[in-house]
Design a protein around this motif. Structure first.
Motif, PDB file in Angstrom:
ATOM      1  N   VAL A  55      18.375  11.603  76.489  1.00  0.00           N
ATOM      2  CA  VAL A  55      18.466  12.994  76.060  1.00  0.00           C
ATOM      3  C   VAL A  55      19.668  13.658  76.721  1.00  0.00           C
ATOM      4  O   VAL A  55      19.974  13.392  77.885  1.00  0.00           O
ATOM      5  N   ASN A  56      20.319  14.488  75.947  1.00  0.00           N
ATOM      6  CA  ASN A  56      21.452  15.248  76.444  1.00  0.00           C
ATOM      7  C   ASN A  56      20.940  16.626  76.828  1.00  0.00           C
ATOM      8  O   ASN A  56      20.353  17.328  76.014  1.00  0.00           O
ATOM      9  N   LEU A  57      21.139  17.010  78.074  1.00  0.00           N
ATOM     10  CA  LEU A  57      20.617  18.272  78.584  1.00  0.00           C
ATOM     11  C   LEU A  57      21.667  19.377  78.631  1.00  0.00           C
ATOM     12  O   LEU A  57      21.331  20.559  78.590  1.00  0.00           O
ATOM     13  N   GLU A  58      22.927  18.986  78.717  1.00  0.00           N
ATOM     14  CA  GLU A  58      23.999  19.967  78.819  1.00  0.00           C
ATOM     15  C   GLU A  58      25.307  19.291  78.456  1.00  0.00           C
ATOM     16  O   GLU A  58      25.538  18.143  78.842  1.00  0.00           O
ATOM     17  N   THR A  59      26.156  19.991  77.722  1.00  0.00           N
ATOM     18  CA  THR A  59      27.474  19.457  77.375  1.00  0.00           C
ATOM     19  C   THR A  59      28.506  20.564  77.493  1.00  0.00           C
ATOM     20  O   THR A  59      28.286  21.679  77.028  1.00  0.00           O
ATOM     21  N   THR A  60      29.617  20.236  78.120  1.00  0.00           N
ATOM     22  CA  THR A  60      30.740  21.158  78.227  1.00  0.00           C
ATOM     23  C   THR A  60      31.966  20.474  77.623  1.00  0.00           C
ATOM     24  O   THR A  60      32.257  19.322  77.956  1.00  0.00           O
ATOM     25  N   VAL A  61      32.658  21.196  76.762  1.00  0.00           N
ATOM     26  CA  VAL A  61      33.898  20.694  76.173  1.00  0.00           C
ATOM     27  C   VAL A  61      35.033  21.568  76.676  1.00  0.00           C
ATOM     28  O   VAL A  61      34.953  22.796  76.617  1.00  0.00           O
ATOM     29  N   ARG A  62      36.058  20.925  77.170  1.00  0.00           N
ATOM     30  CA  ARG A  62      37.262  21.640  77.614  1.00  0.00           C
ATOM     31  C   ARG A  62      38.423  21.150  76.753  1.00  0.00           C
ATOM     32  O   ARG A  62      38.746  19.961  76.765  1.00  0.00           O
ATOM     33  N   PHE A  63      39.000  22.054  75.993  1.00  0.00           N
ATOM     34  CA  PHE A  63      40.086  21.713  75.079  1.00  0.00           C
ATOM     35  C   PHE A  63      41.429  21.913  75.780  1.00  0.00           C
ATOM     36  O   PHE A  63      41.642  22.926  76.443  1.00  0.00           O
ATOM     37  N   HIS A  64      42.340  20.950  75.617  1.00  0.00           N
ATOM     38  CA  HIS A  64      43.675  21.027  76.221  1.00  0.00           C
ATOM     39  C   HIS A  64      44.776  21.124  75.172  1.00  0.00           C
ATOM     40  O   HIS A  64      45.725  21.870  75.341  1.00  0.00           O
ATOM     41  N   ARG A  65      44.676  20.334  74.128  1.00  0.00           N
ATOM     42  CA  ARG A  65      45.692  20.296  73.062  1.00  0.00           C
ATOM     43  C   ARG A  65      44.974  20.125  71.733  1.00  0.00           C
ATOM     44  O   ARG A  65      43.833  19.691  71.678  1.00  0.00           O
ATOM     45  N   GLU A  66      45.671  20.400  70.656  1.00  0.00           N
ATOM     46  CA  GLU A  66      45.103  20.180  69.335  1.00  0.00           C
ATOM     47  C   GLU A  66      45.019  18.695  69.030  1.00  0.00           C
ATOM     48  O   GLU A  66      45.900  17.925  69.410  1.00  0.00           O
ATOM     49  N   LEU A  67      43.983  18.324  68.358  1.00  0.00           N
ATOM     50  CA  LEU A  67      43.848  16.980  67.806  1.00  0.00           C
ATOM     51  C   LEU A  67      43.978  17.150  66.303  1.00  0.00           C
ATOM     52  O   LEU A  67      43.199  17.875  65.684  1.00  0.00           O
ATOM     53  N   LEU A  68      44.983  16.524  65.754  1.00  0.00           N
ATOM     54  CA  LEU A  68      45.344  16.759  64.359  1.00  0.00           C
ATOM     55  C   LEU A  68      44.796  15.678  63.440  1.00  0.00           C
ATOM     56  O   LEU A  68      44.431  14.584  63.881  1.00  0.00           O
ATOM     57  N   PRO A  69      44.771  15.963  62.138  1.00  0.00           N
ATOM     58  CA  PRO A  69      44.224  15.000  61.175  1.00  0.00           C
ATOM     59  C   PRO A  69      45.090  13.749  61.030  1.00  0.00           C
ATOM     60  O   PRO A  69      46.255  13.732  61.417  1.00  0.00           O
ATOM     61  N   HIS A  70      44.486  12.732  60.452  1.00  0.00           N
ATOM     62  CA  HIS A  70      45.151  11.474  60.082  1.00  0.00           C
ATOM     63  C   HIS A  70      45.619  10.668  61.278  1.00  0.00           C
ATOM     64  O   HIS A  70      46.488   9.832  61.151  1.00  0.00           O
ATOM     65  N   GLY A  71      45.045  10.899  62.405  1.00  0.00           N
ATOM     66  CA  GLY A  71      45.407  10.138  63.585  1.00  0.00           C
ATOM     67  C   GLY A  71      44.202   9.432  64.156  1.00  0.00           C
ATOM     68  O   GLY A  71      43.184   9.240  63.488  1.00  0.00           O
ATOM     69  N   GLU A  72      44.338   9.058  65.401  1.00  0.00           N
ATOM     70  CA  GLU A  72      43.219   8.454  66.099  1.00  0.00           C
ATOM     71  C   GLU A  72      43.192   9.019  67.512  1.00  0.00           C
ATOM     72  O   GLU A  72      44.177   9.568  68.003  1.00  0.00           O
ATOM     73  N   VAL A  73      42.030   8.869  68.119  1.00  0.00           N
ATOM     74  CA  VAL A  73      41.853   9.366  69.468  1.00  0.00           C
ATOM     75  C   VAL A  73      41.101   8.308  70.273  1.00  0.00           C
ATOM     76  O   VAL A  73      40.184   7.665  69.767  1.00  0.00           O
ATOM     77  N   ASP A  74      41.538   8.120  71.504  1.00  0.00           N
ATOM     78  CA  ASP A  74      40.864   7.224  72.440  1.00  0.00           C
ATOM     79  C   ASP A  74      39.880   8.067  73.238  1.00  0.00           C
ATOM     80  O   ASP A  74      40.260   9.085  73.812  1.00  0.00           O
ATOM     81  N   VAL A  75      38.614   7.650  73.236  1.00  0.00           N
ATOM     82  CA  VAL A  75      37.579   8.373  73.973  1.00  0.00           C
ATOM     83  C   VAL A  75      37.048   7.456  75.063  1.00  0.00           C
ATOM     84  O   VAL A  75      36.619   6.333  74.792  1.00  0.00           O
ATOM     85  N   SER A  76      37.088   7.936  76.284  1.00  0.00           N
ATOM     86  CA  SER A  76      36.595   7.161  77.422  1.00  0.00           C
ATOM     87  C   SER A  76      35.202   7.623  77.817  1.00  0.00           C
ATOM     88  O   SER A  76      34.770   8.713  77.443  1.00  0.00           O
ATOM     89  N   CYS A  77      34.521   6.789  78.584  1.00  0.00           N
ATOM     90  CA  CYS A  77      33.204   7.126  79.149  1.00  0.00           C
ATOM     91  C   CYS A  77      33.158   6.622  80.579  1.00  0.00           C
ATOM     92  O   CYS A  77      33.435   5.446  80.832  1.00  0.00           O
ATOM     93  N   VAL A  78      32.786   7.511  81.480  1.00  0.00           N
ATOM     94  CA  VAL A  78      32.520   7.129  82.865  1.00  0.00           C
ATOM     95  C   VAL A  78      31.175   7.733  83.237  1.00  0.00           C
ATOM     96  O   VAL A  78      30.977   8.941  83.107  1.00  0.00           O
ATOM     97  N   PHE A  79      30.255   6.891  83.677  1.00  0.00           N
ATOM     98  CA  PHE A  79      28.916   7.326  84.057  1.00  0.00           C
ATOM     99  C   PHE A  79      28.867   7.573  85.558  1.00  0.00           C
ATOM    100  O   PHE A  79      29.443   6.810  86.339  1.00  0.00           O
ATOM    101  N   HIS A  80      28.167   8.642  85.949  1.00  0.00           N
ATOM    102  CA  HIS A  80      28.010   9.021  87.352  1.00  0.00           C
ATOM    103  C   HIS A  80      26.511   9.137  87.622  1.00  0.00           C
ATOM    104  O   HIS A  80      25.831   9.960  87.000  1.00  0.00           O
ATOM    105  N   TRP A  81      26.017   8.325  88.544  1.00  0.00           N
ATOM    106  CA  TRP A  81      24.578   8.281  88.824  1.00  0.00           C
ATOM    107  C   TRP A  81      24.278   8.943  90.150  1.00  0.00           C
ATOM    108  O   TRP A  81      24.991   8.764  91.125  1.00  0.00           O
TER     109      TRP A  81
END
Length: 143
Positions: A55-81
């Motif tokens: 379950v997701n209890l809280e999510t924060t998104v911080r935007f830095h730059r525009e992500l434009l159409p017709h491209g791709e984006v690399d999404v990383s994941c780092v877990f902190h326990w």
């Protein structure tokens, strides 16, 4: 350990201003987290069989730059326990030239689906279910 997945920006993820809309970032983040858990060897059916659900209890998104159409984006994941009932996941969204476009930080737990309560030490459950717990930021299983 950092996990990465590349996601194609879809035309229906674009808003009237011509850039990726906010809810699409959340969908990309969810997709990357599930791809990471599956790459770690966690079978979603095994979670269901054990009556466990992330379950997701809280999510924060911080935007830095525009992500434009017709491209791709690399999404990383780092877990902190930690030591309680929750864990954190930090994710970075980067363009192919490594430009940081957004960051997502989530607070999550593992729900006992019958009792409807968060389980203590969720990392222990994920470690047990994962063939490669290192992808989830967890030490290997001990004998």
């Amino acid at each position: 350990m950092t996990f990465h997945v590349t996601i194609q920006v879809r035309c229906d993820d674009i808003d009237v201003n011509g850039h990726v809309r906010g809810p699409a970032y959340l969908a990309y983040a969810d997709h990357a987290r599930w791809a990471c858990t599956q790459a770690a060897g966690v079978d979603p059916a095994a979670l269901t069989a054990r009556r466990l659900g992330p379950v997701n209890l809280e999510t924060t998104v911080r935007f830095h730059r525009e992500l434009l159409p017709h491209g791709e984006v690399d999404v990383s994941c780092v877990f902190h326990w930690g030591t309680g009932k929750t864990s954190r996941v930090t994710q970075e969204f980067r363009t192919p030239d490594s430009t940081l476009v957004a960051e997502v930080a989530s607070l999550s737990g593992l729900l006992d689906l019958d009792r409807r309560r968060l389980l203590p030490d969720p990392g222990a459950y994920w470690r047990e279910l994962a063939a490669r717990p290192g992808l989830l930021g967890l030490a290997p299983k001990t004998a």
